[in-house]
Design an enzyme around this catalytic site. Structure first.
Site, PDB file in Angstrom:
ATOM      1  N   LYS A  52       0.854  -1.206   0.000  1.00 48.82           N
ATOM      2  CA  LYS A  52       0.000   0.000   0.000  1.00 48.82           C
ATOM      3  C   LYS A  52       0.880   1.241   0.000  1.00 48.82           C
ATOM      4  CE  LYS A  52      -3.599  -2.317   2.685  1.00 48.82           C
ATOM      5  NZ  LYS A  52      -4.070  -2.632   4.016  1.00 48.82           N
ATOM      6  N   GLN A  96      -4.389  -1.680  10.098  1.00 48.32           N
ATOM      7  CA  GLN A  96      -4.194  -2.974   9.429  1.00 48.32           C
ATOM      8  C   GLN A  96      -4.727  -4.093  10.328  1.00 48.32           C
ATOM      9  OE1 GLN A  96      -3.188  -3.422   6.278  1.00 48.32           O
ATOM     10  NE2 GLN A  96      -3.473  -5.621   6.489  1.00 48.32           N
ATOM     11  N   ASP A 119     -11.154   2.664   4.900  1.00 48.73           N
ATOM     12  CA  ASP A 119     -11.510   1.241   4.795  1.00 48.73           C
ATOM     13  C   ASP A 119     -13.036   1.056   4.752  1.00 48.73           C
ATOM     14  OD1 ASP A 119      -9.603  -0.797   4.599  1.00 48.73           O
ATOM     15  OD2 ASP A 119      -9.029  -0.649   6.714  1.00 48.73           O
TER      16      ASP A 119
HETATM   17  N1  GUN Z   1      -6.528  -7.016   6.421  1.00 49.77           N
HETATM   18  C1  GUN Z   1      -6.921  -7.756   5.360  1.00 49.77           C
HETATM   19  N2  GUN Z   1      -7.630  -7.000   4.505  1.00 49.77           N
HETATM   20  C2  GUN Z   1      -7.695  -5.769   5.044  1.00 49.77           C
HETATM   21  C3  GUN Z   1      -8.296  -4.547   4.598  1.00 49.77           C
HETATM   22  O1  GUN Z   1      -8.943  -4.435   3.556  1.00 49.77           O
HETATM   23  N3  GUN Z   1      -8.137  -3.496   5.452  1.00 49.77           N
HETATM   24  C4  GUN Z   1      -7.451  -3.594   6.602  1.00 49.77           C
HETATM   25  N4  GUN Z   1      -7.370  -2.505   7.359  1.00 49.77           N
HETATM   26  N5  GUN Z   1      -6.883  -4.689   7.027  1.00 49.77           N
HETATM   27  C5  GUN Z   1      -7.011  -5.780   6.235  1.00 49.77           C
END
Ligand code: GUN
Length: 291
Positions: A52, A96, A119
């Site tokens: 990311k 995360q 998110d």
């Molecule tokens: N862990 C796995 N997928 C995601 C996601 O889309 N967002 C976040 N914050 N953590 C994740």
């Protein structure tokens, strides 16, 4: 043989399409900015966060990663989130997941300012999606909808079956497909005869987190198969929740792993962060229709 929906190519196209919006913001002295909070040292999470971060930096956007030790307390985590809520230079905040087991992720997510919740996991954003007026759409299901749209896949009236009922993928995916006119079934780990359900699907979304759970025998001829899973096999190669080899003999369209849903999740995070920056600047985001 089925046609592949190339998430890498589509995500590159979406990135390209964001450049005018990013330039407009930059001309006003605003650079879209994301801060990711990473608690602990889960290796898979570290890879996702790095990907990311690199995507944002490559596009000239601001990306910060706040790394907290695995033993961080709930109070310390919330303190950090509140600091970012108050910081006017931060447009998007992402925690995360998964968090270490002693931390309550729902409480942590609920302390994010909903206008920075890129998110789309805060109950305010989840509720907005549920009631049909979404603000931030969770990145993975949002990316899947863009993949379906890119191939003009007809959703209205289709039988959509989702395997997996998580807050991150399964549930918001069901809402988006239902809003687009599909008849939706959500399967979970207790579903009695999984194959009986998946065989009915015109659109099958595999998001169970189990390698090769879905094989060709569980798929109707001509179905659209979307694989959200990503797993590292013992030989180091990646695979999804779908056995691509057998499934691609039955599906009309299928997403590969890697290069399918994964890159789409990241690009939709970019889209949401640009939207957050635009709203803060008083610009109404120009959202591509997905429904
Ligand atoms: N862990 C796995 N997928 C995601 C996601 O889309 N967002 C976040 N914050 N953590 C994740």
């Amino acid at each position: 043989m089925s046609e592949i929906i190339d998430g890498k190519a589509l995500s590159a196209q979406i990135k390209e399409g964001l450049s005018d919006r990013i330039n407009t913001l930059k001309s006003k002295g605003i650079t879209p900015s994301l801060t990711v909070i990473l608690v602990g040292d889960d290796p898979a999470s570290a890879v996702y966060v790095k990907n990311k971060h690199q995507t944002f930096i490559n596009l000239g956007l601001i990306s910060e990663v706040v790394r907290l030790p695995a033993e961080t307390s709930q109070e310390k985590l919330i303190e950090q989130i509140e600091k970012l809520n108050k910081d006017d230079t931060v447009h998007g905040i992402l925690i995360q997941l998964p968090l270490p087991p002693h931390l309550n992720s729902q409480i942590a997510i609920s302390s994010i300012d909903p206008s920075k919740d890129v998110d789309g996991f805060h109950i305010e954003n989840a509720g907005a999606l549920l009631t049909g007026n979404p603000k931030f759409i969770p990145c993975t299901p949002y990316g899947v909808m863009r993949m379906l749209k890119s191939k003009d896949i007809y959703i209205r009236g289709a039988e959509a079956v989702i395997v997996g009922a998580s807050n991150i993928v399964g549930k918001p995916m069901a809402l988006l497909l239902q809003m687009a006119g599909a008849t939706v079934t959500i399967c979970n780990s207790k579903t009695r005869d999984l194959a009986a359900q998946t065989k009915r699907a015109d659109i099958l979304v595999a998001a169970a987190g189990k390698p090769h759970l879905i094989n060709g025998e569980m798929i109707k001829d001509g179905a659209v198969v979307i694989d959200v899973g990503i797993h590292r096999k013992e030989d180091g190669k990646l695979c999804g929740d779908v056995d691509f080899e057998s499934a691609s003999k039955k599906a009309s369209f299928i997403t590969p792993v890697p290069g399918g849903v994964g890159p789409m999740t990241i690009v939709m995070l970019l889209v949401n962060t640009v939207e957050a920056a635009e709203r803060k600047a008083g610009i109404t985001p120009q959202r591509e229709g997905i429904i």
